[in-house]
Design a protein around this motif. Structure first.
Motif, PDB file in Angstrom:
ATOM      1  N   VAL A 163      36.627  85.079  62.341  1.00  0.00           N
ATOM      2  CA  VAL A 163      35.610  84.040  62.526  1.00  0.00           C
ATOM      3  C   VAL A 163      36.099  82.801  61.786  1.00  0.00           C
ATOM      4  O   VAL A 163      36.201  82.800  60.557  1.00  0.00           O
ATOM      5  CB  VAL A 163      34.236  84.497  61.993  1.00  0.00           C
ATOM      6  CG1 VAL A 163      33.183  83.437  62.292  1.00  0.00           C
ATOM      7  CG2 VAL A 163      33.836  85.836  62.597  1.00  0.00           C
ATOM      8  N   SER A 164      36.426  81.776  62.551  1.00  0.00           N
ATOM      9  CA  SER A 164      36.980  80.572  61.941  1.00  0.00           C
ATOM     10  C   SER A 164      35.949  79.880  61.053  1.00  0.00           C
ATOM     11  O   SER A 164      34.743  80.083  61.203  1.00  0.00           O
ATOM     12  CB  SER A 164      37.471  79.605  63.029  1.00  0.00           C
ATOM     13  OG  SER A 164      36.390  79.146  63.809  1.00  0.00           O
ATOM     14  N   ASP A 165      36.439  79.065  60.143  1.00  0.00           N
ATOM     15  CA  ASP A 165      35.554  78.306  59.266  1.00  0.00           C
ATOM     16  C   ASP A 165      34.752  77.300  60.080  1.00  0.00           C
ATOM     17  O   ASP A 165      35.178  76.853  61.140  1.00  0.00           O
ATOM     18  CB  ASP A 165      36.355  77.589  58.183  1.00  0.00           C
ATOM     19  CG  ASP A 165      36.923  78.543  57.157  1.00  0.00           C
ATOM     20  OD1 ASP A 165      36.235  79.526  56.807  1.00  0.00           O
ATOM     21  OD2 ASP A 165      38.053  78.322  56.708  1.00  0.00           O
ATOM     22  N   ASP A 166      33.604  76.938  59.575  1.00  0.00           N
ATOM     23  CA  ASP A 166      32.702  76.004  60.250  1.00  0.00           C
ATOM     24  C   ASP A 166      32.935  74.597  59.704  1.00  0.00           C
ATOM     25  O   ASP A 166      32.638  74.314  58.555  1.00  0.00           O
ATOM     26  CB  ASP A 166      31.253  76.431  60.012  1.00  0.00           C
ATOM     27  CG  ASP A 166      30.249  75.565  60.746  1.00  0.00           C
ATOM     28  OD1 ASP A 166      30.661  74.586  61.406  1.00  0.00           O
ATOM     29  OD2 ASP A 166      29.063  75.866  60.659  1.00  0.00           O
ATOM     30  N   TYR A 167      33.471  73.732  60.559  1.00  0.00           N
ATOM     31  CA  TYR A 167      33.709  72.339  60.172  1.00  0.00           C
ATOM     32  C   TYR A 167      32.803  71.383  60.936  1.00  0.00           C
ATOM     33  O   TYR A 167      33.085  70.189  61.037  1.00  0.00           O
ATOM     34  CB  TYR A 167      35.178  71.970  60.408  1.00  0.00           C
ATOM     35  CG  TYR A 167      36.125  72.741  59.525  1.00  0.00           C
ATOM     36  CD1 TYR A 167      36.210  72.461  58.167  1.00  0.00           C
ATOM     37  CD2 TYR A 167      36.922  73.759  60.034  1.00  0.00           C
ATOM     38  CE1 TYR A 167      37.065  73.171  57.341  1.00  0.00           C
ATOM     39  CE2 TYR A 167      37.776  74.471  59.222  1.00  0.00           C
ATOM     40  CZ  TYR A 167      37.839  74.164  57.879  1.00  0.00           C
ATOM     41  OH  TYR A 167      38.693  74.886  57.068  1.00  0.00           O
ATOM     42  N   SER A 168      31.701  71.896  61.495  1.00  0.00           N
ATOM     43  CA  SER A 168      30.831  71.075  62.323  1.00  0.00           C
ATOM     44  C   SER A 168      30.152  69.951  61.541  1.00  0.00           C
ATOM     45  O   SER A 168      29.675  68.984  62.132  1.00  0.00           O
ATOM     46  CB  SER A 168      29.772  71.936  63.019  1.00  0.00           C
ATOM     47  OG  SER A 168      28.958  72.590  62.074  1.00  0.00           O
ATOM     48  N   HIS A 169      30.126  70.063  60.223  1.00  0.00           N
ATOM     49  CA  HIS A 169      29.511  69.010  59.405  1.00  0.00           C
ATOM     50  C   HIS A 169      30.423  67.783  59.246  1.00  0.00           C
ATOM     51  O   HIS A 169      29.993  66.749  58.780  1.00  0.00           O
ATOM     52  CB  HIS A 169      29.142  69.565  58.025  1.00  0.00           C
ATOM     53  CG  HIS A 169      30.321  70.035  57.248  1.00  0.00           C
ATOM     54  ND1 HIS A 169      30.957  71.240  57.516  1.00  0.00           N
ATOM     55  CD2 HIS A 169      30.993  69.488  56.219  1.00  0.00           C
ATOM     56  CE1 HIS A 169      31.962  71.389  56.680  1.00  0.00           C
ATOM     57  NE2 HIS A 169      32.016  70.343  55.886  1.00  0.00           N
TER      58      HIS A 169
ATOM     59  N   GLU B  70      32.993  64.783  60.812  1.00  0.00           N
ATOM     60  CA  GLU B  70      33.181  64.010  62.029  1.00  0.00           C
ATOM     61  C   GLU B  70      34.337  64.629  62.802  1.00  0.00           C
ATOM     62  O   GLU B  70      35.393  64.923  62.236  1.00  0.00           O
ATOM     63  CB  GLU B  70      33.503  62.552  61.680  1.00  0.00           C
ATOM     64  CG  GLU B  70      33.570  61.657  62.882  1.00  0.00           C
ATOM     65  CD  GLU B  70      33.784  60.200  62.507  1.00  0.00           C
ATOM     66  OE1 GLU B  70      34.338  59.477  63.341  1.00  0.00           O
ATOM     67  OE2 GLU B  70      33.410  59.805  61.389  1.00  0.00           O
ATOM     68  N   ASP B  71      34.162  64.850  64.075  1.00  0.00           N
ATOM     69  CA  ASP B  71      35.153  65.509  64.942  1.00  0.00           C
ATOM     70  C   ASP B  71      35.425  66.954  64.522  1.00  0.00           C
ATOM     71  O   ASP B  71      36.447  67.522  64.891  1.00  0.00           O
ATOM     72  CB  ASP B  71      36.475  64.730  64.979  1.00  0.00           C
ATOM     73  CG  ASP B  71      36.309  63.344  65.563  1.00  0.00           C
ATOM     74  OD1 ASP B  71      35.455  63.180  66.459  1.00  0.00           O
ATOM     75  OD2 ASP B  71      37.015  62.430  65.129  1.00  0.00           O
ATOM     76  N   GLY B  72      34.549  67.542  63.726  1.00  0.00           N
ATOM     77  CA  GLY B  72      34.731  68.922  63.284  1.00  0.00           C
ATOM     78  C   GLY B  72      34.212  69.913  64.306  1.00  0.00           C
ATOM     79  O   GLY B  72      33.342  69.608  65.112  1.00  0.00           O
ATOM     80  N   LYS B  73      34.778  71.117  64.279  1.00  0.00           N
ATOM     81  CA  LYS B  73      34.393  72.170  65.210  1.00  0.00           C
ATOM     82  C   LYS B  73      33.528  73.207  64.508  1.00  0.00           C
ATOM     83  O   LYS B  73      33.758  73.513  63.346  1.00  0.00           O
ATOM     84  CB  LYS B  73      35.649  72.869  65.753  1.00  0.00           C
ATOM     85  CG  LYS B  73      36.506  72.014  66.651  1.00  0.00           C
ATOM     86  CD  LYS B  73      37.761  72.735  67.078  1.00  0.00           C
ATOM     87  CE  LYS B  73      37.436  73.994  67.832  1.00  0.00           C
ATOM     88  NZ  LYS B  73      38.605  74.668  68.391  1.00  0.00           N
TER      89      LYS B  73
ATOM     90  N   GLY C  13      30.063  88.939  60.583  1.00  0.00           N
ATOM     91  CA  GLY C  13      30.810  87.831  61.160  1.00  0.00           C
ATOM     92  C   GLY C  13      30.569  86.487  60.518  1.00  0.00           C
ATOM     93  O   GLY C  13      30.480  85.472  61.198  1.00  0.00           O
ATOM     94  N   ALA C  14      30.479  86.452  59.203  1.00  0.00           N
ATOM     95  CA  ALA C  14      30.328  85.173  58.505  1.00  0.00           C
ATOM     96  C   ALA C  14      31.590  84.319  58.707  1.00  0.00           C
ATOM     97  O   ALA C  14      32.685  84.856  58.856  1.00  0.00           O
ATOM     98  CB  ALA C  14      30.101  85.412  57.017  1.00  0.00           C
ATOM     99  N   PRO C  15      31.452  82.995  58.731  1.00  0.00           N
ATOM    100  CA  PRO C  15      32.627  82.133  58.873  1.00  0.00           C
ATOM    101  C   PRO C  15      33.682  82.434  57.801  1.00  0.00           C
ATOM    102  O   PRO C  15      33.356  82.686  56.644  1.00  0.00           O
ATOM    103  CB  PRO C  15      32.066  80.722  58.709  1.00  0.00           C
ATOM    104  CG  PRO C  15      30.655  80.836  59.180  1.00  0.00           C
ATOM    105  CD  PRO C  15      30.216  82.196  58.694  1.00  0.00           C
TER     106      PRO C  15
END
Length: 76
Positions: free
Chosen positions: A18-24, A26-29, A65-67
């Motif tokens: 489970v990839s890290d969360d970069y949604s926070h 800009e342009d993060g996934k 399934g935590a990031p």
């Protein structure tokens, strides 16, 4: 995997990362569940996985399934 213990995977075994969360950012996934292969098992129980063209090191296990963690694929 009896008594709630996690059996450590072996090198070459398929798992889910489970990839890290970069949604926070800009342009993060946001995090994604990726197919991965274990490329190393460490003494502390963490693993190194290869997924999506990159290697993540010292990844811990999380059945939920935590990031930033790995888990076994769901059984069919």
């Amino acid at each position: 995997m009896s008594n709630g213990e996690v059996v450590a995977p072996r090198v070459g075994q398929g798992v889910r990362y489970v990839s890290d969360d970069y949604s926070h950012l800009e342009d993060g996934k946001p995090s994604e569940v990726l197919s991965a292969v274990v490329v190393g098992v460490r003494d502390d129980g963490s693993v190194d996985v290869r997924a999506g063209g990159f290697t993540a090191g010292a990844v811990g296990y999380d059945a939920g399934g935590a990031p930033g963690t790995w888990h076994y694929p769901e059984k069919a």
